[in-house]
Each structure stands twice: as structure tokens, then as C-alpha cells.
Design a protein around this motif. Sequence first.
Motif, PDB file in Angstrom:
ATOM      1  N   SER A   5      16.603  11.808 -10.285  1.00 58.57           N
ATOM      2  CA  SER A   5      15.580  11.160  -9.460  1.00 58.57           C
ATOM      3  C   SER A   5      16.012   9.757  -9.061  1.00 58.57           C
ATOM      4  O   SER A   5      15.780   9.309  -7.940  1.00 58.57           O
ATOM      5  N   PHE A   6      16.675   9.054 -10.001  1.00 57.23           N
ATOM      6  CA  PHE A   6      17.201   7.724  -9.689  1.00 57.23           C
ATOM      7  C   PHE A   6      18.172   7.808  -8.521  1.00 57.23           C
ATOM      8  O   PHE A   6      18.127   7.000  -7.587  1.00 57.23           O
ATOM      9  N   SER A   7      19.060   8.778  -8.570  1.00 53.77           N
ATOM     10  CA  SER A   7      20.069   8.929  -7.512  1.00 53.77           C
ATOM     11  C   SER A   7      19.417   9.267  -6.176  1.00 53.77           C
ATOM     12  O   SER A   7      19.814   8.750  -5.130  1.00 53.77           O
ATOM     13  N   ARG A   8      18.415  10.139  -6.214  1.00 59.45           N
ATOM     14  CA  ARG A   8      17.722  10.503  -4.981  1.00 59.45           C
ATOM     15  C   ARG A   8      17.024   9.289  -4.371  1.00 59.45           C
ATOM     16  O   ARG A   8      17.085   9.062  -3.157  1.00 59.45           O
ATOM     17  N   HIS A   9      16.370   8.505  -5.218  1.00 56.47           N
ATOM     18  CA  HIS A   9      15.696   7.310  -4.728  1.00 56.47           C
ATOM     19  C   HIS A   9      16.710   6.304  -4.188  1.00 56.47           C
ATOM     20  O   HIS A   9      16.487   5.690  -3.139  1.00 56.47           O
ATOM     21  N   ASN A 132       8.622  -5.160  -4.799  1.00 57.12           N
ATOM     22  CA  ASN A 132       7.497  -4.895  -5.689  1.00 57.12           C
ATOM     23  C   ASN A 132       6.321  -5.723  -5.201  1.00 57.12           C
ATOM     24  O   ASN A 132       6.478  -6.641  -4.402  1.00 57.12           O
ATOM     25  N   GLY A 133       5.120  -5.388  -5.661  1.00 55.14           N
ATOM     26  CA  GLY A 133       3.924  -6.043  -5.156  1.00 55.14           C
ATOM     27  C   GLY A 133       3.957  -7.548  -5.281  1.00 55.14           C
ATOM     28  O   GLY A 133       3.654  -8.278  -4.336  1.00 55.14           O
ATOM     29  N   ILE A 134       4.336  -8.034  -6.461  1.00 54.66           N
ATOM     30  CA  ILE A 134       4.330  -9.478  -6.708  1.00 54.66           C
ATOM     31  C   ILE A 134       5.429 -10.184  -5.922  1.00 54.66           C
ATOM     32  O   ILE A 134       5.170 -11.107  -5.139  1.00 54.66           O
ATOM     33  N   ASP A 149       7.296   5.139  -4.526  1.00 53.22           N
ATOM     34  CA  ASP A 149       8.663   5.179  -4.002  1.00 53.22           C
ATOM     35  C   ASP A 149       8.992   4.046  -3.042  1.00 53.22           C
ATOM     36  O   ASP A 149      10.151   3.887  -2.644  1.00 53.22           O
ATOM     37  N   GLU A 150       8.008   3.251  -2.659  1.00 51.95           N
ATOM     38  CA  GLU A 150       8.280   2.091  -1.815  1.00 51.95           C
ATOM     39  C   GLU A 150       8.928   0.960  -2.602  1.00 51.95           C
ATOM     40  O   GLU A 150       9.462   0.024  -2.009  1.00 51.95           O
ATOM     41  N   HIS A 151       8.882   1.032  -3.927  1.00 53.33           N
ATOM     42  CA  HIS A 151       9.606   0.071  -4.759  1.00 53.33           C
ATOM     43  C   HIS A 151      11.110   0.236  -4.523  1.00 53.33           C
ATOM     44  O   HIS A 151      11.584   1.339  -4.249  1.00 53.33           O
ATOM     45  N   ARG A 153      13.644  -0.527  -6.853  1.00 53.80           N
ATOM     46  CA  ARG A 153      14.286   0.032  -8.048  1.00 53.80           C
ATOM     47  C   ARG A 153      13.636   1.369  -8.417  1.00 53.80           C
ATOM     48  O   ARG A 153      12.407   1.488  -8.451  1.00 53.80           O
ATOM     49  N   GLY A 154      14.459   2.345  -8.721  1.00 54.07           N
ATOM     50  CA  GLY A 154      13.945   3.633  -9.151  1.00 54.07           C
ATOM     51  C   GLY A 154      13.088   3.516 -10.398  1.00 54.07           C
ATOM     52  O   GLY A 154      12.157   4.302 -10.591  1.00 54.07           O
ATOM     53  N   ARG A 155      13.385   2.540 -11.238  1.00 52.27           N
ATOM     54  CA  ARG A 155      12.640   2.356 -12.482  1.00 52.27           C
ATOM     55  C   ARG A 155      11.161   2.055 -12.239  1.00 52.27           C
ATOM     56  O   ARG A 155      10.313   2.335 -13.078  1.00 52.27           O
ATOM     57  N   HIS A 156      10.848   1.492 -11.072  1.00 46.59           N
ATOM     58  CA  HIS A 156       9.483   1.047 -10.816  1.00 46.59           C
ATOM     59  C   HIS A 156       8.668   2.025  -9.966  1.00 46.59           C
ATOM     60  O   HIS A 156       7.532   1.718  -9.596  1.00 46.59           O
ATOM     61  N   THR A 157       9.235   3.184  -9.641  1.00 45.98           N
ATOM     62  CA  THR A 157       8.549   4.095  -8.723  1.00 45.98           C
ATOM     63  C   THR A 157       7.321   4.787  -9.330  1.00 45.98           C
ATOM     64  O   THR A 157       6.613   5.493  -8.617  1.00 45.98           O
ATOM     65  N   GLY A 158       7.065   4.566 -10.603  1.00 44.58           N
ATOM     66  CA  GLY A 158       5.838   5.082 -11.203  1.00 44.58           C
ATOM     67  C   GLY A 158       4.661   4.139 -11.016  1.00 44.58           C
ATOM     68  O   GLY A 158       3.535   4.465 -11.380  1.00 44.58           O
ATOM     69  N   LEU A 159       4.916   2.974 -10.439  1.00 39.84           N
ATOM     70  CA  LEU A 159       3.876   1.962 -10.263  1.00 39.84           C
ATOM     71  C   LEU A 159       3.331   1.932  -8.836  1.00 39.84           C
ATOM     72  O   LEU A 159       4.051   2.230  -7.884  1.00 39.84           O
TER      73      LEU A 159
END
Length: 306
Positions: A5-9, A132-134, A149-151, A153-159
Motif C-alpha cells: 500500500s505504501f508503494s501504491r500511494h 497534512n492538515g496542520i 490518501d490526500e496526505h 506520506r503513506g503513513r498518514h493515510t489513515g487520518l
Amino acid sequence: MNSRSFSRHARQVLTVANGQPIGAGSDPSIARSWLRCLEDYHLDPALAQAPAVLEHAHVQQGRQRLGQVLEIAGTEMHSLHQQLSGAGHAVLLTDAQGIILNCLTAPTEQRIFERAGLWLGADWSEAREGTNGIGTCLVERQPLTIHQDEHFRGRHTGLTCSSSPVFDPQGDLLAVLDVSSARTDVSRQSQFHTMALVNLSAKVIERCYFLRQFEHLWLLRFHVQAESVGLFSEGLLAIDGDGRIQAVNQGALNLIGAPRSGLLGQSVERFFACRLDDLLARAAPQGSAVWPLTTHQGRAMFASLR
């Protein structure tokens, strides 16, 4: 998010560098941010490390520096958390560098948001964490939502994060108010209501901070509607004893139709068809009485003077 998923993002992010749009209906600020992340900050969208966190002493210094803002914002943050029914949301306040100085969550959800990197002292500037939002709110200087997914970093796509800037009386960025959700079932459309509440709360904080900063000056409050005097959309002018404008909020700039530089240091008589002595004679300790006031261009307003 797994490595696939990281690679896809990451591939999706890199298509923007080649001029491909993010998707239909996406906020243009997101594409601008992704390009900044790639071209200016040289960030890796697949990097999985957690946000950097400042040492406790540095966080305390930041909290002391913005002590009055944090005091004002505290009540508004609790109200915002309650309006959002609490569950699934973190309400955050950062400084103008994107450092989290206050974080309000339900006790049972604190660990969830900490695992997402949302805790005191975390650096959420765009240059460190990408879109990111901030961080993106700080750069764009406008309210915005960054959905999953608009983030960058792939790490943040759950937010999903909805943020609004808080400006000081000089028009400089003071802080960012943010509501973040780690729930996977949050749609972008559902954030319209959240964004409206966040933006309103940010304006309330701005207004309260303005009032607190200029308690020692005359305060002229005005609006084209009498019932709006005293509300967050009102115009505010802080005036010294000689009638010179010392500070102005965005509402006043909008209502008068002049830039900040065109108002500061000028006499209030230059903009309103009223002698200073007559204006000051209407003042009251609480400024609760509202009366008609006209600009030199003939625009009818309603005003009060504290």
C-alpha cells in the motif's frame, strides 16, 4: 498500511510530479503541497517513521509563549470536541511552526492518536511530515481538509484532518486549530460540517485574543447588521486616545475595504463620518449599546464602542 500500500500511494504521489491531477474535485492546494514536498522538501512518501517530537522543555517554552492563546483556546476546544460527539476525534492546537501544544481526545482513544503521531510536542510542519492538515494549513494560510490518501506520506493515510489558521491582530499566523480522525469510514463529504465548526472556533479564538490584547485601548466594533455586532464576523478596531487605529481584525478589513497597511496609524475619522469627540462620547464600559455609523463612502454600519 502494508509495504504494498505504501508503494501504491508513493506511485500516486509521484504522478503529480509528472503533471497528472490527483483526482476530480480535489482541492488544488493538495497538488501544490505534494509538489512542494517533492521539489522543495525532497521528502519520501513511502518513509514510515513517526513524526519528530520536541523535548519536554522546548514544548513547555512554546506553551508559555502562547499561554494566553492556550487559555482562550482551551474552552473552545472542549466545546468543539463535545459538538463533534467526542468519539473518534482529536482536537489539536499548534503554534505557527506546526508543533502540537495541546491535544484533546477521549481518554480511551489517546493511544490511537499517539500511534498516529498526534501528541504533545510532535512536529507536523509540512516540511517535516509532508501534506497534512496542520502543516499545509500553515503554508496555504487558509482552512482546509486533508482526507486520508490526500496526505503525502503513506503513513498518514489513515487520518482525516480539518484545520483552520488562527491569526494575531497584526495578521500574522498565531496558531492552527485542527480536528483529526483516525476512523477509516470518514468520507470527505462528512468533513464539510467538521470544517465549518473548526473554522468558526478558530474565528472565536482570534476574536477573544484580539479583545484580550487591547483591553487598554478604545475598541470600536461594527457591522452592516446591528445583530452581528458582538459576533465573530464583526469588524474590530483598537483605537488610542488620539483616535489612531492601532490594530484591526480581518472583519474590519473586509467591511471597510482597505488593506491593513492603509488603516494602521490612521485616524478613525478618516474612514467614518463622525468626529472623534462625538465617537468617544458614545463609549460605554461594556460597549453594549449599538448605534448607526456611516463611512465616508456612505455605507451604513452599526457600531458600539468600549
